[in-house]
Design an enzyme around this catalytic site. Structure first.
Site, mmCIF file in Angstrom:
data_model
loop_
_atom_site.group_PDB
_atom_site.id
_atom_site.type_symbol
_atom_site.label_atom_id
_atom_site.label_comp_id
_atom_site.label_asym_id
_atom_site.label_seq_id
_atom_site.Cartn_x
_atom_site.Cartn_y
_atom_site.Cartn_z
ATOM 1 N N LYS A 249 0.870 -1.134 0.115
ATOM 2 C CA LYS A 249 0.031 -0.063 -0.091
ATOM 3 C C LYS A 249 0.881 1.426 -0.013
ATOM 4 O O LYS A 249 0.681 2.147 -0.741
ATOM 5 C CB LYS A 249 -0.777 -0.107 1.325
ATOM 6 C CG LYS A 249 -1.912 -1.147 1.263
ATOM 7 C CD LYS A 249 -2.885 -1.126 2.555
ATOM 8 C CE LYS A 249 -3.751 -2.430 2.550
ATOM 9 N NZ LYS A 249 -4.295 -2.254 3.801
ATOM 10 N N CYS B 162 -0.172 0.868 6.321
ATOM 11 C CA CYS B 162 -0.332 0.149 7.521
ATOM 12 C C CYS B 162 -1.055 -0.972 7.192
ATOM 13 O O CYS B 162 -1.923 -0.727 6.344
ATOM 14 C CB CYS B 162 -0.795 0.763 8.720
ATOM 15 S SG CYS B 162 0.200 2.168 9.691
ATOM 16 N N ASP B 163 -1.172 -2.203 7.668
ATOM 17 C CA ASP B 163 -2.191 -3.111 7.529
ATOM 18 C C ASP B 163 -2.182 -4.051 8.667
ATOM 19 O O ASP B 163 -1.112 -4.349 9.594
ATOM 20 C CB ASP B 163 -1.820 -4.206 6.408
ATOM 21 C CG ASP B 163 -2.927 -4.984 6.053
ATOM 22 O OD1 ASP B 163 -3.975 -4.542 5.382
ATOM 23 O OD2 ASP B 163 -2.953 -6.110 6.289
ATOM 24 N N SER B 164 -3.515 -4.413 9.255
ATOM 25 C CA SER B 164 -3.605 -5.179 10.473
ATOM 26 C C SER B 164 -4.276 -6.511 9.955
ATOM 27 O O SER B 164 -5.120 -6.731 9.116
ATOM 28 C CB SER B 164 -4.286 -4.223 11.584
ATOM 29 O OG SER B 164 -3.799 -3.329 12.051
#
Length: 209
Positions: A62, A79-81
């Site tokens: 991203k 960010c990625d969770s």
């Protein structure tokens, strides 16, 4: 000197987290096809990605996509969770039925919420930095009844978030406790971001303008 930040995420929770710390980022949502990105990586590696690797991969993808399409004099943060639970990787549930089934498995147990953070220095006088940090927080879930699960899923919130829960929203009463950074569970670790900024000679207060 003020430093501008571009947030490569559509998450309202991440935006709210930054705003609560006095930072007003420019939000640019990437067009990354997440399943396709994961599939390409697994094909290249010849193996299934671990949950933390998924979070890291998507955060980087991203961030790089937004940085490549932007000419802003700024830092770009992606960010990625993803939730790791009992050996499975949980992103957003596909539908209400899946959300209910997940909660029936998770209730009274714990999982680990991994958030990948990727930062690219795209300023005009850039350091050329591009790097990432993974943050992980253990989440202990309350032992919900079926009625509580169905009522929570009916709000629609679990369908919009990784792991089918929030700690800062309607899901707050159902998180018994956490081990680690609270902000990380929301989707962006402010302490991690501060340390990343320090790596390129930027202080957090410079993001506040």
């Amino acid at each position: 000197m003020t430093v501008d930040l571009v947030l490569a995420s559509a998450s309202p929770a991440r935006l709210a987290t930054l705003r609560s710390a006095g930072v007003e980022p420019h939000v640019v949502v990437s067009d990354v096809d997440e399943p396709a990105a994961i599939a390409r990586a697994e094909e290249r590696l010849g193996d299934t990605l671990a949950t933390d690797e998924v979070a890291f991969l998507l955060a980087r993808a991203k961030c790089e996509a937004v940085a490549a399409g932007s000419d802003a004099d700024a830092l770009v943060l992606g960010c990625d969770s993803v939730l790791e639970f009992a050996g499975d990787t949980f992103g957003k549930p596909a539908d209400a039925g899946e959300a209910v089934a997940r909660w029936q498995r998770m209730r009274g147990k714990s999982g680990t919420l991994h958030t990948g953070h990727w930062l690219i220095d795209a300023r005009d006088e850039s350091t050329g930095a591009t790097f990432g940090v993974l943050a992980s927080t253990v989440v202990h879930f309350a032992d919900l009844t079926d009625t509580e699960i169905e009522a929570y899923v009916a709000t629609g919130e679990p369908l919009r978030v990784a792991g089918a829960f929030t700690v800062d929203g309607l899901g707050g009463p159902y998180v018994q406790r956490i081990e680690g950074d609270h902000h990380n569970v929301v989707g962006l670790s402010l302490p991690v971001l501060r340390e990343m900024l320090r790596e390129i000679g930027v202080t957090f207060d410079q993001l506040r303008g």
